[in-house]
Write a protein that holds these residues in place. Structure first.
Motif, PDB file in Angstrom:
ATOM      1  N   ASP A 153       6.387  -3.036 -15.242  1.00 41.98           N
ATOM      2  CA  ASP A 153       6.445  -1.779 -14.486  1.00 41.98           C
ATOM      3  C   ASP A 153       5.068  -1.464 -13.898  1.00 41.98           C
ATOM      4  O   ASP A 153       4.952  -1.026 -12.753  1.00 41.98           O
ATOM      5  CB  ASP A 153       6.896  -0.621 -15.374  1.00 41.98           C
ATOM      6  N   TYR A 154       4.036  -1.701 -14.697  1.00 44.95           N
ATOM      7  CA  TYR A 154       2.665  -1.457 -14.250  1.00 44.95           C
ATOM      8  C   TYR A 154       2.362  -2.336 -13.049  1.00 44.95           C
ATOM      9  O   TYR A 154       1.836  -1.883 -12.035  1.00 44.95           O
ATOM     10  CB  TYR A 154       1.678  -1.719 -15.398  1.00 44.95           C
ATOM     11  N   HIS A 155       2.725  -3.641 -13.145  1.00 48.41           N
ATOM     12  CA  HIS A 155       2.479  -4.559 -12.035  1.00 48.41           C
ATOM     13  C   HIS A 155       3.271  -4.146 -10.794  1.00 48.41           C
ATOM     14  O   HIS A 155       2.777  -4.229  -9.671  1.00 48.41           O
ATOM     15  CB  HIS A 155       2.856  -5.998 -12.435  1.00 48.41           C
ATOM     16  N   LYS A 156       4.518  -3.696 -11.052  1.00 46.86           N
ATOM     17  CA  LYS A 156       5.369  -3.275  -9.933  1.00 46.86           C
ATOM     18  C   LYS A 156       4.762  -2.050  -9.241  1.00 46.86           C
ATOM     19  O   LYS A 156       4.703  -1.989  -8.020  1.00 46.86           O
ATOM     20  CB  LYS A 156       6.767  -2.944 -10.474  1.00 46.86           C
ATOM     21  N   ALA A 215      -0.196   1.650   5.340  1.00 50.01           N
ATOM     22  CA  ALA A 215      -0.956   2.780   5.877  1.00 50.01           C
ATOM     23  C   ALA A 215      -2.121   2.280   6.731  1.00 50.01           C
ATOM     24  O   ALA A 215      -2.407   2.835   7.804  1.00 50.01           O
ATOM     25  CB  ALA A 215      -1.457   3.671   4.747  1.00 50.01           C
ATOM     26  N   GLU A 216      -2.798   1.216   6.261  1.00 47.90           N
ATOM     27  CA  GLU A 216      -3.914   0.654   7.020  1.00 47.90           C
ATOM     28  C   GLU A 216      -3.429   0.075   8.351  1.00 47.90           C
ATOM     29  O   GLU A 216      -4.073   0.240   9.390  1.00 47.90           O
ATOM     30  CB  GLU A 216      -4.636  -0.425   6.208  1.00 47.90           C
ATOM     31  N   ALA A 217      -2.270  -0.605   8.314  1.00 47.27           N
ATOM     32  CA  ALA A 217      -1.699  -1.170   9.540  1.00 47.27           C
ATOM     33  C   ALA A 217      -1.358  -0.055  10.529  1.00 47.27           C
ATOM     34  O   ALA A 217      -1.632  -0.159  11.731  1.00 47.27           O
ATOM     35  CB  ALA A 217      -0.465  -1.991   9.218  1.00 47.27           C
ATOM     36  N   GLU A 218      -0.774   1.019   9.995  1.00 48.07           N
ATOM     37  CA  GLU A 218      -0.419   2.164  10.840  1.00 48.07           C
ATOM     38  C   GLU A 218      -1.678   2.794  11.426  1.00 48.07           C
ATOM     39  O   GLU A 218      -1.710   3.175  12.610  1.00 48.07           O
ATOM     40  CB  GLU A 218       0.358   3.188  10.007  1.00 48.07           C
ATOM     41  N   GLN A 219      -2.724   2.870  10.603  1.00 49.05           N
ATOM     42  CA  GLN A 219      -4.001   3.430  11.057  1.00 49.05           C
ATOM     43  C   GLN A 219      -4.576   2.584  12.199  1.00 49.05           C
ATOM     44  O   GLN A 219      -5.056   3.127  13.196  1.00 49.05           O
ATOM     45  CB  GLN A 219      -4.985   3.487   9.881  1.00 49.05           C
ATOM     46  N   GLU A 220      -4.505   1.256  12.063  1.00 47.60           N
ATOM     47  CA  GLU A 220      -4.976   0.356  13.130  1.00 47.60           C
ATOM     48  C   GLU A 220      -4.207   0.596  14.423  1.00 47.60           C
ATOM     49  O   GLU A 220      -4.795   0.653  15.507  1.00 47.60           O
ATOM     50  CB  GLU A 220      -4.820  -1.117  12.701  1.00 47.60           C
ATOM     51  N   ALA A 244       1.818   0.184  -4.765  1.00 50.52           N
ATOM     52  CA  ALA A 244       0.683   0.955  -4.246  1.00 50.52           C
ATOM     53  C   ALA A 244      -0.095   0.137  -3.215  1.00 50.52           C
ATOM     54  O   ALA A 244      -0.455   0.637  -2.141  1.00 50.52           O
ATOM     55  CB  ALA A 244      -0.229   1.382  -5.378  1.00 50.52           C
ATOM     56  N   TYR A 245      -0.366  -1.140  -3.516  1.00 51.39           N
ATOM     57  CA  TYR A 245      -1.074  -2.003  -2.569  1.00 51.39           C
ATOM     58  C   TYR A 245      -0.283  -2.160  -1.264  1.00 51.39           C
ATOM     59  O   TYR A 245      -0.852  -2.166  -0.173  1.00 51.39           O
ATOM     60  CB  TYR A 245      -1.350  -3.381  -3.180  1.00 51.39           C
ATOM     61  N   TYR A 246       1.034  -2.285  -1.430  1.00 48.60           N
ATOM     62  CA  TYR A 246       1.888  -2.439  -0.250  1.00 48.60           C
ATOM     63  C   TYR A 246       1.795  -1.188   0.628  1.00 48.60           C
ATOM     64  O   TYR A 246       1.647  -1.281   1.859  1.00 48.60           O
ATOM     65  CB  TYR A 246       3.346  -2.686  -0.679  1.00 48.60           C
TER      66      TYR A 246
END
Length: 101
Positions: free
Chosen positions: A5-8, A20-25, A13-15
């Protein structure tokens, strides 16, 4: 079952961060494009204002020329009338002279 669950959660979160970073770009690209468009429109507007100013100056010159031509025409008309009066006067005098015995 806690570790998976922690890994998931971490992977999720990374995804989300990547998304969000892609959207920001994309947004930054959009902003850049809009800034270029604004710069182009400002250049067009400056050119348009310059053209309007030049046209106004030319129009004022033409207006001055028209007024000058009208004054010349009025002056010529007055001179023509004055000459016509003088001619009529001379003709009348000549006609009166013809009436003399």
């Amino acid at each position: 079952g806690e570790v998976p669950d922690y890994h998931k959660t971490l992977a999720s979160a990374y995804y989300r961060i990547s998304a969000a970073e892609a959207e920001q770009e994309e947004l930054l690209d959009d902003i850049s494009q809009h800034q270029r468009t604004i710069a182009e429109l400002q250049a067009e507007l400056r050119l348009s204002v310059k053209t309007v100013t030049q046209t106004r100056v030319e129009l004022e010159k033409v207006h001055a020329q028209v007024e000058s031509a009208q004054r010349d025409q009025e002056r010529e008309e007055l001179e023509r009338r004055e000459l016509q009066k003088q001619l009529d006067s001379v003709q009348n005098t000549a006609a009166e002279g013809d009436d003399l015995p």
